[in-house]
Enzyme design. Structure first.
Site, PDB file in Angstrom:
ATOM      1  N   HIS A  10      71.735  27.277 -48.041  1.00 50.24           N
ATOM      2  CA  HIS A  10      71.453  26.566 -46.791  1.00 50.24           C
ATOM      3  C   HIS A  10      70.335  27.252 -46.017  1.00 50.24           C
ATOM      4  O   HIS A  10      70.392  28.458 -45.783  1.00 50.24           O
ATOM      5  CB  HIS A  10      72.724  26.504 -45.934  1.00 50.24           C
ATOM      6  CG  HIS A  10      73.830  25.732 -46.580  1.00 50.24           C
ATOM      7  ND1 HIS A  10      74.602  26.257 -47.597  1.00 50.24           N
ATOM      8  CD2 HIS A  10      74.280  24.461 -46.374  1.00 50.24           C
ATOM      9  CE1 HIS A  10      75.494  25.347 -47.990  1.00 50.24           C
ATOM     10  NE2 HIS A  10      75.318  24.259 -47.261  1.00 50.24           N
TER      11      HIS A  10
ATOM     12  N   ASP B 199      70.348  22.901 -48.490  1.00 50.96           N
ATOM     13  CA  ASP B 199      70.822  21.812 -47.634  1.00 50.96           C
ATOM     14  C   ASP B 199      70.588  22.108 -46.156  1.00 50.96           C
ATOM     15  O   ASP B 199      70.449  23.266 -45.756  1.00 50.96           O
ATOM     16  CB  ASP B 199      72.332  21.614 -47.821  1.00 50.96           C
ATOM     17  CG  ASP B 199      72.690  20.890 -49.109  1.00 50.96           C
ATOM     18  OD1 ASP B 199      71.796  20.642 -49.941  1.00 50.96           O
ATOM     19  OD2 ASP B 199      73.885  20.589 -49.286  1.00 50.96           O
TER      20      ASP B 199
ATOM     21  N   HIS C  44      69.954  13.944 -47.239  1.00 48.39           N
ATOM     22  CA  HIS C  44      71.209  14.582 -46.822  1.00 48.39           C
ATOM     23  C   HIS C  44      71.695  13.950 -45.514  1.00 48.39           C
ATOM     24  O   HIS C  44      72.203  14.636 -44.635  1.00 48.39           O
ATOM     25  CB  HIS C  44      70.964  16.092 -46.649  1.00 48.39           C
ATOM     26  CG  HIS C  44      72.208  16.928 -46.690  1.00 48.39           C
ATOM     27  ND1 HIS C  44      73.143  16.843 -47.682  1.00 48.39           N
ATOM     28  CD2 HIS C  44      72.663  17.894 -45.844  1.00 48.39           C
ATOM     29  CE1 HIS C  44      74.107  17.722 -47.464  1.00 48.39           C
ATOM     30  NE2 HIS C  44      73.849  18.355 -46.340  1.00 48.39           N
TER      31      HIS C  44
ATOM     32  N   HIS D 121      73.793  15.059 -39.797  1.00 49.40           N
ATOM     33  CA  HIS D 121      74.706  15.732 -40.730  1.00 49.40           C
ATOM     34  C   HIS D 121      76.126  15.227 -40.468  1.00 49.40           C
ATOM     35  O   HIS D 121      76.954  15.900 -39.850  1.00 49.40           O
ATOM     36  CB  HIS D 121      74.618  17.249 -40.550  1.00 49.40           C
ATOM     37  CG  HIS D 121      75.174  18.017 -41.714  1.00 49.40           C
ATOM     38  ND1 HIS D 121      76.514  18.251 -41.868  1.00 49.40           N
ATOM     39  CD2 HIS D 121      74.563  18.582 -42.792  1.00 49.40           C
ATOM     40  CE1 HIS D 121      76.724  18.944 -42.974  1.00 49.40           C
ATOM     41  NE2 HIS D 121      75.543  19.156 -43.548  1.00 49.40           N
TER      42      HIS D 121
END
Length: 217
Positions: A179, A35, A86, A90
């Site tokens: 990540h 991510d 995603h 963010h």
């Protein structure tokens, strides 16, 4: 009360009830997912590592970073990795209106498609947060969360404990969440460097394990 009804309660119900989401693969293989990228420093190193071990993975990318680093997305696609949404920034779905959430999805999908010329099939909301309209607005995608999350966005976890936790994540059907960027709220910028070291050990120790992208799940 409004935030409870609009955001927190839907997240709890969706995640506990597995409503419209996946947390495991349907195969005996393991899916490694990443991510928050792409990141110009760490994502190319990660792609090199995956290529070295002949492992395909899945990336849930931030649309604004896709626009900034399109060559990294093109490389992901060319090397056989799966790319999903995603959000464009963010941002938690908890603070997005239905219109804003729809725009986050649309803008990220468009950014990815401009790099890959392929349909975007997968979506993972930041922090795994949903709201009252998330399932409706994202119904065209497959929503994938995770079976294992490691806290690797913190440098301390990368230094102490990540390798050991990864070693325990070998059950068939697992979806691992790591990540490749440490630039989001609460993350440490240098954390992905430690993740890469732990991941290399994990891949070396599990050479006989079958790893798949989410398209093969």
């Amino acid at each position: 009360m409004l935030i409870l009804v609009y955001a927190v309660l839907p997240t709890v119900l969706i995640r506990i009830g597995n409503l419209g989401i996946s947390k495991r693969t349907r195969t005996e293989a393991i899916a490694i997912t990443f991510d928050d990228g792409p990141n110009p420093e760490y994502t190319p190193q990660l792609l090199d590592l995956l290529k070295k071990h002949d492992v395909k993975a899945s990336f849930f990318v931030v649309g604004a970073k896709v626009k900034k680093y399109p060559e990294i997305i093109k490389r992901m696609n060319e090397e056989g990795h799966t790319i999903g949404i995603h959000h464009y920034q963010h941002i938690s779905s908890w603070i997005l209106s239905p219109y804003q959430l729809k725009k986050q999805l649309q803008m990220t999908e468009l950014a990815i498609m401009e790099c890959t010329n392929e349909k975007v099939m997968f979506y993972r909301p930041p922090w795994g947060h949903f709201n009252l309209v998330s399932l409706l607005l994202s119904k065209r995608y497959k929503i994938v969360l995770w079976s294992h999350i490691f806290g690797d966005w913190k440098e301390a976890k990368g230094k102490h404990g990540l390798t050991e936790q990864l070693r325990l994540a070998t059950e068939p059907g697992s979806i691992l969440l790591l990540h490749d960027c440490g630039e989001t709220l609460g993350a440490d910028k240098s954390a992905p460097g430690y993740m890469l070291k732990s991941l290399e050990i994990y891949l070396q120790e599990n050479r006989g394990t079958k790893f798949i992208t989410l398209k093969d799940r």
